[in-house]
Design a protein around this motif. Structure first.
Motif, PDB file in Angstrom:
ATOM      1  N   SER A 110       0.737  -1.403   0.023  1.00  0.00           N
ATOM      2  CA  SER A 110       0.000   0.061   0.146  1.00  0.00           C
ATOM      3  C   SER A 110       0.553   1.302  -0.109  1.00  0.00           C
ATOM      4  CB  SER A 110      -1.043  -0.136   1.216  1.00  0.00           C
ATOM      5  OG  SER A 110      -1.426   1.186   1.286  1.00  0.00           O
ATOM      6  N   GLY A 111       0.690   1.818  -1.209  1.00  0.00           N
ATOM      7  CA  GLY A 111       1.559   3.178  -1.240  1.00  0.00           C
ATOM      8  C   GLY A 111       0.752   4.136  -0.558  1.00  0.00           C
ATOM      9  N   PRO A 140       8.449   5.417  -5.889  1.00  0.00           N
ATOM     10  CA  PRO A 140       9.054   6.623  -5.424  1.00  0.00           C
ATOM     11  C   PRO A 140       8.452   7.170  -4.059  1.00  0.00           C
ATOM     12  CG  PRO A 140       7.631   7.123  -7.214  1.00  0.00           C
ATOM     13  CD  PRO A 140       7.549   5.638  -7.132  1.00  0.00           C
ATOM     14  N   MET A 141       9.331   7.555  -3.175  1.00  0.00           N
ATOM     15  CA  MET A 141       8.995   8.216  -2.086  1.00  0.00           C
ATOM     16  C   MET A 141       9.436   9.712  -1.833  1.00  0.00           C
ATOM     17  SD  MET A 141       7.261   6.078  -0.098  1.00  0.00           S
ATOM     18  CE  MET A 141       6.667   4.440  -1.430  1.00  0.00           C
ATOM     19  N   ASP A 156      15.781   8.953   6.374  1.00  0.00           N
ATOM     20  CA  ASP A 156      16.745   8.319   5.760  1.00  0.00           C
ATOM     21  C   ASP A 156      16.235   7.155   5.017  1.00  0.00           C
ATOM     22  OD1 ASP A 156      19.137   9.926   6.393  1.00  0.00           O
ATOM     23  OD2 ASP A 156      19.110   9.210   8.391  1.00  0.00           O
ATOM     24  N   GLY A 157      16.816   6.705   4.105  1.00  0.00           N
ATOM     25  CA  GLY A 157      16.621   5.597   3.349  1.00  0.00           C
ATOM     26  C   GLY A 157      17.466   5.368   2.260  1.00  0.00           C
ATOM     27  N   PRO A 158      17.441   4.228   1.209  1.00  0.00           N
ATOM     28  CA  PRO A 158      18.102   3.954   0.164  1.00  0.00           C
ATOM     29  C   PRO A 158      17.881   5.018  -0.660  1.00  0.00           C
ATOM     30  CG  PRO A 158      16.742   2.055   0.846  1.00  0.00           C
ATOM     31  CD  PRO A 158      16.467   3.184   1.622  1.00  0.00           C
ATOM     32  N   ASP A 159      19.043   5.214  -1.717  1.00  0.00           N
ATOM     33  CA  ASP A 159      18.940   6.178  -2.757  1.00  0.00           C
ATOM     34  C   ASP A 159      18.632   7.546  -1.953  1.00  0.00           C
ATOM     35  OD1 ASP A 159      19.299   7.026  -5.361  1.00  0.00           O
ATOM     36  OD2 ASP A 159      17.355   6.238  -5.840  1.00  0.00           O
ATOM     37  N   GLN A 160      19.103   7.975  -1.046  1.00  0.00           N
ATOM     38  CA  GLN A 160      19.020   9.303  -0.477  1.00  0.00           C
ATOM     39  C   GLN A 160      17.473   9.522   0.097  1.00  0.00           C
ATOM     40  OE1 GLN A 160      20.801  11.772  -3.360  1.00  0.00           O
ATOM     41  NE2 GLN A 160      22.770  11.099  -2.510  1.00  0.00           N
ATOM     42  N   GLY A 161      17.090   8.367   0.542  1.00  0.00           N
ATOM     43  CA  GLY A 161      15.507   8.427   1.136  1.00  0.00           C
ATOM     44  C   GLY A 161      14.372   8.591   0.001  1.00  0.00           C
ATOM     45  N   LYS A 162      14.987   8.156  -1.354  1.00  0.00           N
ATOM     46  CA  LYS A 162      13.814   8.065  -2.119  1.00  0.00           C
ATOM     47  C   LYS A 162      12.934   6.684  -2.426  1.00  0.00           C
ATOM     48  CE  LYS A 162      15.987  11.099  -5.744  1.00  0.00           C
ATOM     49  NZ  LYS A 162      17.490  11.269  -4.933  1.00  0.00           N
ATOM     50  N   LEU A 358       0.442   6.450 -14.089  1.00  0.00           N
ATOM     51  CA  LEU A 358       0.427   5.144 -14.010  1.00  0.00           C
ATOM     52  C   LEU A 358       1.388   4.192 -14.027  1.00  0.00           C
ATOM     53  CD1 LEU A 358      -2.694   5.106 -16.672  1.00  0.00           C
ATOM     54  CD2 LEU A 358      -2.915   4.672 -14.162  1.00  0.00           C
ATOM     55  N   ARG A 359       2.873   4.700 -14.554  1.00  0.00           N
ATOM     56  CA  ARG A 359       3.856   3.647 -14.563  1.00  0.00           C
ATOM     57  C   ARG A 359       4.305   3.642 -12.935  1.00  0.00           C
ATOM     58  NH1 ARG A 359       5.241   2.179 -19.357  1.00  0.00           N
ATOM     59  NH2 ARG A 359       4.692   3.533 -21.206  1.00  0.00           N
ATOM     60  N   VAL A 360       4.013   4.436 -12.151  1.00  0.00           N
ATOM     61  CA  VAL A 360       4.467   4.021 -10.683  1.00  0.00           C
ATOM     62  C   VAL A 360       3.393   3.771  -9.694  1.00  0.00           C
ATOM     63  CG1 VAL A 360       6.516   5.630 -11.070  1.00  0.00           C
ATOM     64  CG2 VAL A 360       4.437   6.564 -10.284  1.00  0.00           C
TER      65      VAL A 360
END
Ligand code: S3P
Length: 452
Positions: A110-111, A140-141, A156-162, A358-360
């Motif tokens: 769930s996004g 994407p976050m 914080d998170g992977p890919d600079q929190g992305k 729709l792609r994400v």
């Protein structure tokens, strides 16, 4: 038992993560009460968990996604009781009374849940880690973490929190003004929820109005939200527990709406359906395609807990392809897969552009819809921001095939709806159908009940 054979059959689990098989039907008739709205169920749990005292939620959607949100609040110290699947009681000491979770909070597929909860937990007085399943961990976050960082959040998170998992070191926040350029209700809601506990007001301006359930529900819990044109502003404040009723999910109703619309001779009634105008752009789209057989009757009282709802009566209509106006896309974004199924049964070509979001989603829905439709013999063209579908008219010459849903609940259900138009002797196998329970437990049973 009425001796009727199910047209939609299911095998759960296994390496395909569930598989359904659908055969063509001749008749669609009956009455359906669609289950509770997913977006509103999430928000009722989130605001109930943030509010002081008791919250009673009726019409709650007991889907995997919403149950994960409920579980997260149990990890945060909120007492939850469920009397029956769709009635939930929450007993909370309020936002300041939430406690540090002893484990990672897992939001599954769930996004909506994970993004809204970033907003809730960014300003908490404790540390939390948020994650999700394989699909959610690719989504994407930064669209929520960037504005929350502007409010002072430490994430914080992977890919600079992305990407997930995200570690939130709860910290006091300050209100901001944010332009919602992604046209995302999840982003808007995350920021408004963070604003409830920030210093000073928090505003989100929208170039296009997105679903406004958060703004409608905060005042039901005693909070303050003002709308000025396209800008919603929330004031910090303490929320109080209350009773909330969740209307039926228009996005779930949409599968049955299209099913009836594309089946000659059909007659279907959908009851208790949420009719919030920021959700129902599928109706004007279908109307522009020639759907004259959808009758919408608002209920009395017209809205409960700020949400309009009503009954839909649907019969068959002969549809024609259109160029879908891009300004309608944000308020029909979750209905594009089932719109594609309707378009396959229309005369002429339907073009859907301006829908790159729709792609994400739970999958790359543009690719997923194109591949699934092509597999059953529908000609499509894929664009970076959408697709076009060459309709085959109300008696389509679909061919049986095995299609991938890409573990996407909406693609799976849309292909089941389209599969009801198969000629006799053909069948479509749909893989990844276990994910239907993220939003619509009971879909197969309801479909089997109304088709013959
Ligand atoms: C939702 C918002 C939409 C929608 C999703 C639910 C919500 O996502 O696609 O299914 O409940 O706020 P975006 O905000 O990413 O457009």
């Amino acid at each position: 038992m009425d001796g009727k054979t199910d047209l939609l059959t299911e095998e759960k689990g296994g390496p395909d993560q569930g598989r359904m098989t659908i055969r063509g039907c001749r008749h669609v008739r009956g009455t359906v009460t669609v289950p509770g709205d997913k977006s509103i169920s999430h928000r009722s749990v989130i605001l109930g968990g943030m509010a002081e005292g008791t919250t009673r939620i009726t019409g709650f959607l007991p889907s995997d996604d919403c149950l994960n949100t409920l579980k997260a609040f149990q990890h945060l110290g909120v007492v939850v009781n469920r009397q029956e699947a769709s009635t939930v009681f929450m007993e909370s000491s309020g936002y300041q009374g939430l406690s540090e979770p002893s484990d990672v909070l897992d939001f599954g597929n769930s996004g909506t849940a994970v993004r809204l909860m970033c907003g809730v937990l960014a300003g908490a007085s404790f540390f939390s880690v948020l994650t999700g399943d394989k699909s959610l961990r690719t989504r994407p976050m930064a669209r929520v973490t960037d504005p929350l960082k502007k409010m002072g959040a430490r994430i914080d998170g992977p890919d600079q929190g992305k990407r997930l998992p995200l570690a939130l070191r709860g910290t006091p926040l300050s209100g901001i003004f944010h332009l919602n350029s992604h046209k995302s209700a999840q982003v808007k809601s995350a920021i408004l929820l963070a604003g409830l506990n920030a210093r000073g007001p928090t505003s989100v301006e929208e170039p296009v109005a997105t679903r406004d359930h958060t703004e409608r529900m905060i005042p039901v819990f005693g909070g303050t939200v003002h709308r000025d044109g396209q800008t919603a502003t929330v004031q910090p404040g303490i929320l109080k527990g209350c009773s909330v009723h969740v209307p039926g999910d228009f996005s779930s109703a949409a599968f049955f709406l299209v099913l009836a619309l594309i089946t000659p001779g059909s007659s279907l009634r959908l009851e208790g359906v949420g009719l919030n105008p920021t959700r129902t752009a599928l109706l004007p789209i279908l109307n522009a395609m020639g759907a004259r057989s959808i009758q919408v009757t608002p209920s009395d009282p017209a809205s409960i807990a700020g949400e309009p709802h009503g009954t839909l009566n649907i019969g068959f209509s002969e549809l024609s392809g259109i160029d879908v106006p891009p300004e309608w896309i944000p308020n029909a974004i979750d209905e594009i897969p089932v719109l594609a199924a309707a378009a396959a049964c229309a005369h002429g070509t339907t073009r859907i552009r301006g829908a790159a979001e729709l792609r994400v989603k739970e999958s790359d829905r543009i690719r997923g819809i194109c591949e699934a439709l092509s597999a059953v013999g529908v000609a499509v063209e894929e664009f970076p921001d959408g697709l076009s579908i060459r309709g085959q008219g109300p008696q389509p010459r679909l061919r049986g095939a095995l299609v991938q849903s890409l573990n996407d609940h909406r693609i799976a259900m849309s292909m089941a709806v389209l599969g009801t138009r198969l000629p006799a002797g053909e069948q479509i196998g749909i893989l990844g159908t276990d994910y239907i329970s993220t939003s619509f437990p009971g879909f197969r049973e309801i479909l089997n009940r109304v088709v013959s």
